[in-house]
Scaffold this motif. Structure first.
Motif, short mmCIF file in Angstrom:
data_model
loop_
_atom_site.label_atom_id
_atom_site.label_comp_id
_atom_site.label_asym_id
_atom_site.label_seq_id
_atom_site.Cartn_x
_atom_site.Cartn_y
_atom_site.Cartn_z
N ALA A 140 28.26 -21.47 35.37
CA ALA A 140 29.38 -21.30 34.57
C ALA A 140 29.17 -20.65 33.30
N ALA A 141 27.99 -20.76 32.66
CA ALA A 141 27.80 -20.03 31.41
C ALA A 141 27.61 -18.70 31.54
N HIS A 142 27.08 -18.09 32.88
CA HIS A 142 27.18 -16.75 33.28
C HIS A 142 28.59 -16.26 33.62
N HIS A 143 29.24 -17.03 34.19
CA HIS A 143 30.58 -16.69 34.66
C HIS A 143 31.43 -16.46 33.50
N ARG A 144 31.37 -17.15 32.44
CA ARG A 144 32.14 -16.72 31.29
C ARG A 144 31.82 -15.34 30.72
N LEU A 145 30.46 -15.14 30.75
CA LEU A 145 30.10 -13.68 30.24
C LEU A 145 30.72 -12.68 31.51
N ARG A 146 30.41 -12.95 32.85
CA ARG A 146 30.83 -11.91 33.82
C ARG A 146 32.33 -11.84 33.58
N THR A 147 33.12 -12.58 33.06
CA THR A 147 34.55 -12.74 33.04
C THR A 147 34.99 -11.64 32.11
N LEU A 148 34.25 -11.79 30.86
CA LEU A 148 34.51 -10.88 29.88
C LEU A 148 34.32 -9.60 30.27
N PHE A 149 33.01 -9.43 30.79
CA PHE A 149 32.49 -8.02 31.33
C PHE A 149 33.92 -7.45 32.15
N ASP A 150 34.39 -7.98 33.16
CA ASP A 150 35.24 -7.44 34.12
C ASP A 150 36.52 -7.08 33.22
N GLY A 205 25.55 -13.69 18.09
CA GLY A 205 26.44 -12.97 19.29
C GLY A 205 27.91 -13.31 18.70
N LEU A 206 28.83 -12.37 19.33
CA LEU A 206 30.05 -12.57 19.38
C LEU A 206 30.68 -13.84 20.02
N SER A 207 31.86 -14.70 19.30
CA SER A 207 32.15 -15.78 20.01
C SER A 207 32.75 -15.56 21.18
N VAL A 208 32.68 -16.25 22.40
CA VAL A 208 33.11 -15.99 23.66
C VAL A 208 34.49 -16.19 23.75
N ALA A 209 35.17 -16.76 22.69
CA ALA A 209 36.67 -17.06 22.77
C ALA A 209 37.25 -15.99 22.13
N ASP A 210 36.64 -15.01 21.30
CA ASP A 210 37.14 -13.89 20.62
C ASP A 210 37.32 -12.68 21.69
N GLU A 211 37.96 -12.78 22.59
CA GLU A 211 38.01 -11.46 23.37
C GLU A 211 38.69 -10.29 22.66
N ALA A 212 39.75 -10.50 21.94
CA ALA A 212 40.28 -9.36 21.31
C ALA A 212 39.20 -8.73 20.22
N GLY A 213 38.53 -9.61 19.50
CA GLY A 213 37.40 -8.99 18.62
C GLY A 213 36.40 -8.38 19.55
N LEU A 214 35.94 -8.80 20.64
CA LEU A 214 34.89 -8.24 21.47
C LEU A 214 35.35 -6.83 22.25
N LEU A 215 36.69 -6.85 22.47
CA LEU A 215 37.23 -5.35 23.00
C LEU A 215 37.17 -4.46 21.96
#
Length: 232
Positions: free
Chosen positions: A178-188, A136-146
Motif C-alpha cells: 500500500a505504501a509503495h502503491h501510493r508512490l507509484r500512483t503519484l509517479f504515474d 519529503g513532500l507530502s503524499v497528499a500535495d499532488e499539485a505541489g509535487l507536480l
C-alpha cells in the motif's frame, strides 16, 4: 560473505520480477553502504556491484576518495537528507541525488554541477507515510509535487528521473504494498502530465519484493548485503 549476500539479493530481485511479470533487468540494485567503511564497498565492487548509496555526505566523500582508483566504474547515489551548505561537494562528486524535496536545493545543485560532468540525476523525495521524522513532500500535495517536478525538470545540469520514498517499516505484505502503491500512483500521474520519468526508488532489504510488485525500478539494499549496521 558480501559476495554471497549480493548473489542472494540479486536472486530475490529476479524471483520477484518473475513473479510479477517484470522483464529481466527492470530493477536496479543499489547497495547502501552507510556506516560501512571503504573496504566493505571495495569487497562489493570486487563481487561485481557498481552502484552504491550513501546517507551522509562527509562519510561518502571519504569513501569516494578512498576508492578513487575505481571512481570511473562506480555510480554514487546520495539517498540521505541534503542541506544547502553541502550541495557543492554533492554536485561535484555524486552521480545521483534521491532526496530533493525543495526547489532551493535543486537550484543549488544545478548551479554547482561542473560543466564537464554529465547532468546530475535527481529524484524527488515523497513522504508516503506522513511521518514527522521523514523528509519529503507530502503524499497528499499532488499539485505541489507536480509544480516542483516541472520546475526541477527545467533546470540546467540536472536530469529529473523520478521519485523516491522511505515508508514506515511494516511487516505486513499488504501494508508494504500500500505504501509503495501510493508512490507509484503519484509517479504515474506525473508521467501522464507529460514528465519523462523512468525511475521509482523504493524498497529495501525487508520489503523489496513488495516494492517490485508495485513497480519499483531501483531497490536500496543495505543490511541484506553488508549485514547489521556497526555499533557506534
Amino acid at each position: 560473505m558480501i559476495e554471497q549476500n549480493l548473489q542472494r539479493v540479486n536472486s530475490r530481485i529476479q524471483q520477484a520480477c518473475s513473479a510479477h511479470q517484470r522483464p529481466e533487468g527492470a530493477v536496479t540494485l543499489l547497495a547502501v553502504s552507510k556506516t560501512f567503511d571503504a573496504s566493505a564497498v571495495r569487497d562489493a565492487f570486487a563481487a561485481g556491484q557498481r552502484r552504491f548509496g550513501e546517507n551522509y555526505v562527509q562519510e561518502a566523500l571519504d569513501k569516494i576518495a578512498a576508492l578513487g582508483d575505481v571512481r570511473a566504474q562506480i555510480e554514487w547515489h546520495l539517498i540521505g537528507p541534503l542541506q544547502s551548505n553541502k550541495t557543492r561537494p554533492v554536485a561535484d562528486q555524486f552521480d545521483w541525488v534521491h532526496s530533493v524535496d525543495r526547489l532551493k536545493i535543486a537550484q543549488r545543485l544545478s548551479e554547482q554541477r561542473p560543466a564537464q560532468l554529465p547532468p546530475l540525476q535527481v529524484l524527488l523525495q515523497v513522504n508516503t507515510s506522513g511521518e514527522d521524522s521523514k523528509n519529503g513532500l507530502s503524499v497528499a500535495d499532488e499539485a505541489g509535487l507536480l509544480a516542483l517536478a516541472r520546475e526541477v525538470s527545467a533546470l540546467p545540469r540536472l536530469q529529473l528521473r523520478g521519485l523516491m520514498a522511505l515508508p514506515a517499516p511494516d511487516t505486513d505484505d499488504a501494508g508494504q504494498r500500500a505504501a509503495h502503491h501510493r508512490l507509484r500512483t503519484l509517479f504515474d500521474r506525473l508521467v501522464a502530465a507529460g514528465l519523462p520519468l523512468d525511475t521509482l526508488s523504493m524498497g529495501m532489504s525487508a520489503d523489496l519484493e513488495a516494492a517490485i510488485a508495485e513497480g519499483s525500478t531501483l531497490v536500496r539494499v543495505g543490511t541484506a548485503i553488508f549485514g547489521g549496521r556497526p555499533q557506534a
